[in-house]
Design a protein around this motif. Structure first.
Motif, short mmCIF file in Angstrom:
data_model
loop_
_atom_site.label_atom_id
_atom_site.label_comp_id
_atom_site.label_asym_id
_atom_site.label_seq_id
_atom_site.Cartn_x
_atom_site.Cartn_y
_atom_site.Cartn_z
N PRO A 50 49.70 35.73 -0.18
CA PRO A 50 50.50 35.80 -1.40
C PRO A 50 51.94 35.32 -1.13
O PRO A 50 52.37 35.28 0.02
CB PRO A 50 50.46 37.28 -1.77
CG PRO A 50 50.11 38.00 -0.52
CD PRO A 50 49.33 37.04 0.32
N SER A 75 53.03 30.96 -2.21
CA SER A 75 51.63 31.10 -1.83
C SER A 75 51.23 29.90 -0.99
O SER A 75 51.55 28.77 -1.31
CB SER A 75 50.77 31.18 -3.08
OG SER A 75 49.43 31.33 -2.74
N GLU A 78 43.35 36.05 1.15
CA GLU A 78 41.95 35.66 1.18
C GLU A 78 41.65 34.95 2.49
O GLU A 78 42.54 34.36 3.11
CB GLU A 78 41.63 34.72 0.02
CG GLU A 78 41.77 35.36 -1.33
CD GLU A 78 41.49 34.37 -2.45
OE1 GLU A 78 40.57 34.63 -3.23
OE2 GLU A 78 42.18 33.34 -2.50
N THR A 123 47.57 42.75 0.68
CA THR A 123 46.73 42.74 -0.51
C THR A 123 46.89 41.41 -1.21
O THR A 123 48.01 40.90 -1.35
CB THR A 123 47.14 43.89 -1.44
OG1 THR A 123 47.00 45.11 -0.74
CG2 THR A 123 46.29 43.91 -2.70
N GLY A 124 45.80 40.83 -1.63
CA GLY A 124 45.83 39.53 -2.28
C GLY A 124 45.55 38.37 -1.35
O GLY A 124 45.35 37.25 -1.79
#
Length: 114
Positions: free
Chosen positions: A69, A6, A48, A45-46
């Motif tokens: 991610p 991450s 930000e 997805t995930g």
């Protein structure tokens, strides 16, 4: 680009537009001053995003922070404007080309700039 864990990136995108806002100062004094929200559907997805300065939907420079991610691969792409990237955390494997080749790329650590 391949993200090994991450990570958080700061992107500064700029284009030379007649209505670019010059001379405005933006100060973010730490992560608590940054407003995170879900990234657009074009990102995994995930992910930000935080818009630090400017407006990415309008002509002129803008600065974003992005969180991705772990193990995400950014597909080969181009930009219509200049882009600067600073890696804030995590690891980023950067490569240039029209195809993804896992044998290429340079592993970057926090503080790296491209």
């Amino acid at each position: 680009m391949r993200l090994r864990q991450s990570c958080c990136l700061v992107l500064f995108l700029a284009c030379l537009a007649p209505d670019a806002r010059a001379g405005e100062m933006v100060m973010a004094t730490g992560d608590d001053a940054v407003q995170w929200r879900a990234a657009p559907p074009s990102l995994p997805t995930g992910s930000e995003i935080s818009i630090i300065a400017g407006d990415p939907d309008k002509p002129g420079p803008f600065t974003l922070r992005l969180r991705f991610p772990p193990n995400y691969v950014i597909a080969p792409h181009t930009h219509a404007t200049d882009e600067s990237v600073t890696l804030l955390s995590g690891t980023l494997v950067h490569d240039m080309g029209k195809t993804i080749d896992a044998s290429r790329g340079q592993s970057l650590r926090p503080g790296a700039f491209l």
